[in-house]
Scaffold this motif. Sequence first.
Motif, PDB file in Angstrom:
ATOM      1  N   LEU A  24       5.234  29.418 -50.413  1.00 41.28           N
ATOM      2  CA  LEU A  24       5.311  29.307 -48.952  1.00 41.28           C
ATOM      3  C   LEU A  24       3.966  29.526 -48.267  1.00 41.28           C
ATOM      4  CD1 LEU A  24       8.662  31.205 -48.297  1.00 41.28           C
ATOM      5  CD2 LEU A  24       8.281  28.747 -48.211  1.00 41.28           C
ATOM      6  N   ASN A  80      -0.216  23.515 -45.934  1.00 39.84           N
ATOM      7  CA  ASN A  80       0.792  22.741 -45.224  1.00 39.84           C
ATOM      8  C   ASN A  80       2.156  23.403 -45.424  1.00 39.84           C
ATOM      9  OD1 ASN A  80      -0.942  20.372 -44.511  1.00 39.84           O
ATOM     10  ND2 ASN A  80      -1.083  20.213 -46.731  1.00 39.84           N
ATOM     11  N   GLU A  81       2.901  23.542 -44.349  1.00 39.43           N
ATOM     12  CA  GLU A  81       4.240  24.121 -44.442  1.00 39.43           C
ATOM     13  C   GLU A  81       5.077  23.282 -45.404  1.00 39.43           C
ATOM     14  OE1 GLU A  81       7.470  26.739 -43.362  1.00 39.43           O
ATOM     15  OE2 GLU A  81       5.307  26.851 -43.109  1.00 39.43           O
ATOM     16  N   TYR A 107      14.543  24.570 -45.104  1.00 40.64           N
ATOM     17  CA  TYR A 107      13.904  23.948 -46.258  1.00 40.64           C
ATOM     18  C   TYR A 107      14.923  23.134 -47.056  1.00 40.64           C
ATOM     19  CZ  TYR A 107      10.112  27.291 -45.436  1.00 40.64           C
ATOM     20  OH  TYR A 107       9.107  28.029 -44.872  1.00 40.64           O
TER      21      TYR A 107
END
Length: 258
Positions: A162, A166-167, A200
């Motif tokens: 995480l 970049n997410e 997610y």
Amino acid sequence: MSAAPVLEAVDVSKSYGRVRAVTDVSFDVRPGEILGVVGDNGAGKSTLMSMVSGALAPDSGHLRVAGRDLTPHTIGAARAAGIEMIYQDLGLSDNLSIVENVFLGREWTGGVRGLPVLRKRAMRERTRAVLEELGIDLHDMNVLVEGLSGGQRQMVAIARALVTENEPRVMVMDEPTAALGTTESDGVNALIRRLRDRGYAVIVISHRIPEILSMADRLLVMKGGRNVYHGPTEGLDVERCVQLIVAGTLATAGEAVR
């Protein structure tokens, strides 16, 4: 589910010489969803997920993230697109701390008189914040990973995935509870559900059929390099799931592939 798929595989195939490891496999996964991937050893699960993670390039077919083709097929390109893979061995260094493992290979640095300096406090605070957001209580960020339990190590690996530039959009986990007891497995599975609830898309490879049926929203069943089922877990039980894995079909006609 109404959300558009964040990841799509369309007729993906991979061969090693004359051996077809994966043949014309299509599936998708959406934000806020857990997709379970099951099948016997040699069914093609790991090869398929290696293509998703960018470690392998498919011989044919397409992988798309948010509607765009994943090219080139490299781990760097997959990560830039928001795909993170957590392998079964976790890839942690026992002689490093939690923070050092989380930021291993992507340390934050600043400059002092032109010299790079590690931003240790910032990395420690970021690690603590990510763990707290996930509901993980690890008090000492500087403790060596070798002193952690199997469940805690899995949580550190998830935190590392995480803490990226970049997410991440898609989290792929290979047998996350394989080496854990019941209590620690429950903790890791609760964390996986929290990742889903945070939006997610989570893909979980597992041999623990009851566990994955209770957790996943949908299931991808592999046999002989092909997907023999891609659909909801609702209505499936362990017996029917094992039948798909072994026979590649269900007893009722028309239920073999979705």
